[in-house]
Design a protein around this motif. Structure first.
Motif, mmCIF file in Angstrom:
data_model
loop_
_atom_site.group_PDB
_atom_site.id
_atom_site.type_symbol
_atom_site.label_atom_id
_atom_site.label_comp_id
_atom_site.label_asym_id
_atom_site.label_seq_id
_atom_site.Cartn_x
_atom_site.Cartn_y
_atom_site.Cartn_z
ATOM 1 N N ALA A 1 0.809 -1.226 0.000
ATOM 2 C CA ALA A 1 0.000 0.000 0.000
ATOM 3 C C ALA A 1 0.845 1.280 0.000
ATOM 4 O O ALA A 1 0.293 2.377 0.050
ATOM 5 N N GLU B 1 -6.120 -2.642 -6.701
ATOM 6 C CA GLU B 1 -5.657 -3.215 -5.421
ATOM 7 C C GLU B 1 -5.089 -4.624 -5.559
ATOM 8 O O GLU B 1 -4.071 -4.959 -4.947
ATOM 9 N N ASP B 2 -5.761 -5.468 -6.399
ATOM 10 C CA ASP B 2 -5.289 -6.857 -6.515
ATOM 11 C C ASP B 2 -3.888 -6.898 -7.132
ATOM 12 O O ASP B 2 -3.042 -7.692 -6.738
ATOM 13 N N TYR C 1 0.127 5.309 -7.129
ATOM 14 C CA TYR C 1 -0.437 4.374 -6.144
ATOM 15 C C TYR C 1 -1.965 4.405 -6.147
ATOM 16 O O TYR C 1 -2.621 3.396 -5.948
#
Ligand code: UTP
Length: 406
Positions: free
Chosen positions: A267, A290-291, A285
């Motif tokens: 993250a 997310e995956d 970012y």
């Protein structure tokens, strides 16, 4: 441009309100406002209201030289890099036009005192790093410093007062970046005063055109500079014109390269260098699905595990080839004081956008970009915030770890 021409131009872009107070200005003020209006690049505003964001293509990891790979060929890289520096083929470009709003100081960010028991500005620390390289070469390299019209005077004054930190003054060249209008959330350009359009630095992506358009751009061609090492002001461990990095890039025949560090975790808020639809790209970012951000390989390592440190090497020839390409405009939501109903207002909450071009988008215009991993603890100490992550505190800790007396 006269009043009628300005009115027509503004009407074409739905920005007539910029002339609301024209009648209240004296002749000089009127002329200045018309000049400002004539120089606005309205194309910067075209993406507002489209919902923002971009469609991300197919992402794959990019070729990366790991620390172990670099170690294996370090001698050859070093020697190729030193040769290039001795031949005057590489120069540095410091991006120092930002406003450093998160740090909360009115001075240029590079003037920030990172010292504890002694005064040590970020600029000085970066020049200390530079001098470690020039101790190995037969001549110093040119350093171009991008400022904005907001901090240009203060930056130059500071360098003069500090005697250019002992670096040859004739090798340090300042240039001022371009400005962009600020606007409300619907794209209406703000007035900062009744007779003045609100402007802010146009991001760090306009550096090459600003450099060429400035009074010092000719030095690049005249001095036979073939590579430009672009770096940010806010990393106190920044290694500038690092011979190993230069040599690795030259020996791999890449158009550009980026120093990268292993992400601290999936993250972490850093841009990731990867391939997007087969072309080099940096995915921010907040854009990374997310995956994919969390995906790991058979060794448990992040697949998209390398973050950029804002230290790039660009081939000048390639930069010249992409000069006419338009970079996407990023909208940065900020509190923007402005004139409303004839008076200045300063909202509590972000009320509008600053329009920014970003250097990371230039990577997409390159045919190849080599990622070169560097040791995080030795080369990455960003100073973005006053406290917490990527702050003055964390940067100080890392400087001390690297043996710098603060
Ligand atoms: P940041 O994106 O951290 O922006 O800059 P900033 O303006 O310094 O700080 P905040 O967001 O207001 O807190 C990354 C690098 O790009 C330069 C900065 O000086 C820094 O080296 N930069 C940024 C420019 O040169 N010009 C700009 O318009 C923006």
């Amino acid at each position: 441009m006269n009043f009628d021409e300005a009115k027509e131009l503004l009407a074409g872009h739905g920005q007539q309100h910029l002339l609301n107070y024209y009648g209240e200005l004296d002749a000089k003020g009127q002329a200045e406002l018309l000049n400002q209006i004539a120089s606005i690049d309205f194309s910067l505003l075209s993406g507002i209201g489209s919902g923002g964001g971009r469609v991300i293509g197919k992402l794959e990891p990019v070729q990366t030289l790991s620390i172990a790979d670099v170690e294996q060929s370090k001698k050859q890289f070093m020697s190729a890099g030193i040769n290039a520096l001795n031949g005057g083929k590489v120069a540095a470009v410091l991006l120092a036009g930002g406003q450093g709003t998160r740090l909360g100081s009115d001075n240029p960010k590079g003037m920030y005192n990172i010292g504890v028991t002694r005064e040590l500005s970020i600029f000085e620390q970066q020049f200390e790093n530079i001098k470690q390289v020039t101790a190995l070469t037969t001549q110093p390299f040119h350093i171009f410093i991008m400022t904005s019209c907001i901090n240009d005077g203060a930056t130059r004054k500071f360098f003069a007062e500090k005697n250019y930190f002992g670096y040859p003054q004739n090798m340090v060249h300042f240039f001022v970046q371009d400005m962009a209008p600020t606007c409300d959330l619907n794209g209406k350009i703000y007035l900062e005063e009744k007779g003045r359009v609100s402007l802010s630095p146009n991001g760090n992506g306009g550096w090459y055109s600003s450099l060429l358009g400035s009074g010092v751009g000719h030095i690049v061609e005249e001095s036979g500079i073939e590579w430009l090492n672009v770096y940010s002001v806010d990393n106190v461990l920044q290694r500038i014109c690092d011979p190993v990095f230069i040599g690795a890039t030259l020996m791999h025949g890449a158009d550009c390269s980026s120093k990268v560090v292993k992400k601290a975790n999936a993250a972490e808020r850093v841009g990731v260098l990867c391939l997007e639809d087969g072309k080099p790209a940096i995915v921010e970012y907040y854009e990374m699905p997310e995956d994919l951000a969390a995906a790991t390989d058979k060794n448990g390592e992040l697949v998209f595990g390398y973050g950029v440190t804002l230290n790039y090497l660009f081939k000048v020839q390639k930069l010249n080839g992409i000069l006419t390409n338009k970079l996407p405009v990023h909208l940065s939501k900020k509190v923007i004081p402005h004139i409303e109903n004839g008076v200045t207002v300063k909202p509590d909450q972000p009320n509008g956008y600053k329009l920014e071009l970003l250097v990371l988008d230039m990577i997409k215009l390159m045919d190849s970009c080599l990622a070169v991993e560097v040791e995080r603890e030795r080369e990455f100490a960003p100073v973005k915030n006053k406290t917490g992550a990527d702050s003055v505190d964390t940067a100080r800790e890392l400087l001390i770890k690297n043996g710098v007396k603060l």
